[in-house]
Design a protein around this motif. Structure first.
Motif, PDB file in Angstrom:
ATOM      1  N   PHE A   8      -7.079   2.364   5.452  1.00 53.47           N
ATOM      2  CA  PHE A   8      -8.102   1.326   5.340  1.00 53.47           C
ATOM      3  C   PHE A   8      -7.643   0.184   4.450  1.00 53.47           C
ATOM      4  O   PHE A   8      -7.977  -0.979   4.696  1.00 53.47           O
ATOM      5  N   ALA A   9      -6.883   0.500   3.396  1.00 51.82           N
ATOM      6  CA  ALA A   9      -6.354  -0.564   2.546  1.00 51.82           C
ATOM      7  C   ALA A   9      -5.463  -1.499   3.356  1.00 51.82           C
ATOM      8  O   ALA A   9      -5.509  -2.722   3.184  1.00 51.82           O
ATOM      9  N   VAL A  10      -4.654  -0.925   4.244  1.00 48.87           N
ATOM     10  CA  VAL A  10      -3.800  -1.748   5.113  1.00 48.87           C
ATOM     11  C   VAL A  10      -4.648  -2.699   5.947  1.00 48.87           C
ATOM     12  O   VAL A  10      -4.420  -3.918   5.983  1.00 48.87           O
ATOM     13  N   GLN A  11      -5.639  -2.163   6.625  1.00 51.94           N
ATOM     14  CA  GLN A  11      -6.433  -2.962   7.557  1.00 51.94           C
ATOM     15  C   GLN A  11      -7.312  -3.985   6.841  1.00 51.94           C
ATOM     16  O   GLN A  11      -7.456  -5.125   7.296  1.00 51.94           O
ATOM     17  N   LEU A  12      -7.908  -3.581   5.724  1.00 52.85           N
ATOM     18  CA  LEU A  12      -8.784  -4.493   5.001  1.00 52.85           C
ATOM     19  C   LEU A  12      -8.000  -5.626   4.348  1.00 52.85           C
ATOM     20  O   LEU A  12      -8.496  -6.760   4.253  1.00 52.85           O
ATOM     21  N   ALA A  13      -6.784  -5.341   3.905  1.00 52.78           N
ATOM     22  CA  ALA A  13      -5.931  -6.410   3.375  1.00 52.78           C
ATOM     23  C   ALA A  13      -5.532  -7.378   4.485  1.00 52.78           C
ATOM     24  O   ALA A  13      -5.482  -8.595   4.275  1.00 52.78           O
ATOM     25  N   LYS A  14      -5.268  -6.847   5.671  1.00 50.05           N
ATOM     26  CA  LYS A  14      -4.951  -7.712   6.802  1.00 50.05           C
ATOM     27  C   LYS A  14      -6.145  -8.590   7.164  1.00 50.05           C
ATOM     28  O   LYS A  14      -5.982  -9.779   7.484  1.00 50.05           O
ATOM     29  N   VAL A  64       0.858  -1.184   0.000  1.00 44.94           N
ATOM     30  CA  VAL A  64       0.000   0.000   0.000  1.00 44.94           C
ATOM     31  C   VAL A  64       0.890   1.228   0.000  1.00 44.94           C
ATOM     32  O   VAL A  64       1.705   1.405   0.911  1.00 44.94           O
ATOM     33  N   THR A  65       0.762   2.090  -1.015  1.00 48.11           N
ATOM     34  CA  THR A  65       1.528   3.330  -1.022  1.00 48.11           C
ATOM     35  C   THR A  65       0.682   4.430  -0.374  1.00 48.11           C
ATOM     36  O   THR A  65      -0.541   4.379  -0.392  1.00 48.11           O
ATOM     37  N   GLY A  66       1.358   5.420   0.232  1.00 46.86           N
ATOM     38  CA  GLY A  66       0.624   6.442   0.968  1.00 46.86           C
ATOM     39  C   GLY A  66      -0.218   5.805   2.060  1.00 46.86           C
ATOM     40  O   GLY A  66      -1.366   6.186   2.294  1.00 46.86           O
ATOM     41  N   ALA A  67       0.362   4.828   2.743  1.00 46.11           N
ATOM     42  CA  ALA A  67      -0.416   3.941   3.613  1.00 46.11           C
ATOM     43  C   ALA A  67      -0.947   4.614   4.867  1.00 46.11           C
ATOM     44  O   ALA A  67      -1.905   4.114   5.470  1.00 46.11           O
TER      45      ALA A  67
END
Length: 352
Positions: free
Chosen positions: A163-169, A153-156
């Protein structure tokens, strides 16, 4: 409630076309009209700031290319008046969220079917709109990461990256996230990111080659320029890169960051059977409500965290009122924000 409403209200509009948000905008007074059949009148408490706000002032979207242009496109507030035929679903006092042009406005009159009831009026619910929905739908519909895959995730540490970080997790992925500075790296660690990469201290390409020797399965990319090039090079066989934007170029006349590798992109993708896929939230209109409901449930259950930046880190009252919107936009582009930037448009009103 209707008798207590003012005759006029204020809203922020762009009166000229330029990517310089502060130069483009002006606060104007408008007549406050009652809702017509099927509509509700909303008093906006919180409005979200997005990188694309300056794309509106620059006239880069077809529906917003001639001033005056309504600005802001997400808000949370309460229903203050209900038009005929709305039914029992929405009542005066109901907290609601909405996606609609013109959220940098003290009041909004919208179709009752286009607003989302929420449990309370909180800035966290603003972050679930453009930012949260982009992350959820881009991953689900376009990136499609599977458990065990690696996601970059860039600009994480930004509004949507968090949210991209958490949803991918939550999908069982290993997640790496780029950021600038120790505070952002700490936020990413708190959000569950497996490997925050502070590119002010480490070289992203070297980290990816060393720690992801087989490549990255999915990239959630919104920066553009050199970051995009590095991410393409890091793709694994059958890798998918999702373009959600290219913020690095928004403050230029072209709106697009330069890339020295675009001419070779087909060859770079071909050998890996990889792909670059675009994502624009409003192409998934029918998916918005169920996806938003899902995010609200995750937030309320404590499975999702929403980091909100209201400009209070340096002391003071933060971003309050329409006058503070240009400062909030500037804050986003300063690279010092943490999470979703939200402006309190009605600081005198208590939370519900």
């Amino acid at each position: 409630m209707a008798s207590a409403l003012p005759n006029t209200f204020r809203r922020l509009v762009a009166t000229k076309l330029t990517h310089n948000f502060r130069e483009a905008v002006e606060i104007i007074n408008c007549e406050l009209k009652p809702p017509t059949a099927g509509q509700v009148l909303i008093k906006t408490k919180y409005a979200g700031v997005n990188a694309s706000d300056i794309n509106f002032t620059a006239g880069r979207y077809k529906h917003a290319s001639k001033p005056p242009i309504l600005l802001g496109f997400e808000g949370v507030g309460r229903v203050v008046q209900v038009g005929p035929g709305v039914g029992d679903g929405l009542k005066v006092g109901q907290p609601v969220a909405y996606l609609a042009d013109g959220s940098f406005s003290e009041y909004q009159c919208l179709s009752a079917g286009s607003v989302f009831p929420v449990p309370s009026i909180r800035p966290e619910f603003v972050s679930l709109l453009v930012s949260g929905l982009t992350a959820e739908l881009a991953l689900e519909k376009v990136g499609q990461p599977s458990a065990g895959e690696t996601v970059l995730v860039t600009g994480a540490a930004g509004g949507t990256g968090q949210f991209a970080v958490q949803l991918a997790k939550l999908r069982g992925c290993r997640v790496l996230g780029t950021c600038s500075g120790e505070a952002k790296a700490r936020l990413l660690t708190a959000l569950g990111c497996d490997r925050p990469i502070d590119y002010t201290k480490e070289k992203l390409d070297e980290v990816l080659k060393r720690e992801c020797p087989r490549g990255v399965n999915v990239v959630y990319e919104g920066v553009g320029g050199k970051m995009f090039d590095t991410a393409v090079d890091a793709l694994a066989t059958h890798g998918r890169l999702i373009v959600i934007g290219f913020i690095q170029g928004y403050q230029t006349d072209q709106g697009m960051p330069r890339s020295q590798y675009l001419a070779t992109l087909p060859a770079r993708l071909l050998v890996k059977s990889a792909s670059v896929r675009g994502f624009f939230l409003f192409n998934f209109f029918s998916e918005l409500r169920p996806a938003f409901d899902k995010l609200v449930k995750l937030l309320e259950a404590g499975q999702l965290r929403a980091a909100v930046d209201m400009g209070r880190a340096a002391g003071g009252s933060g971003f309050q009122g329409l006058e503070a919107v240009p400062d909030a936009v500037q804050h986003l582009y300063s690279k010092s924000s943490l999470g979703k930037i939200v402006v309190d448009l009605d600081p005198d009103e208590a939370k519900l």
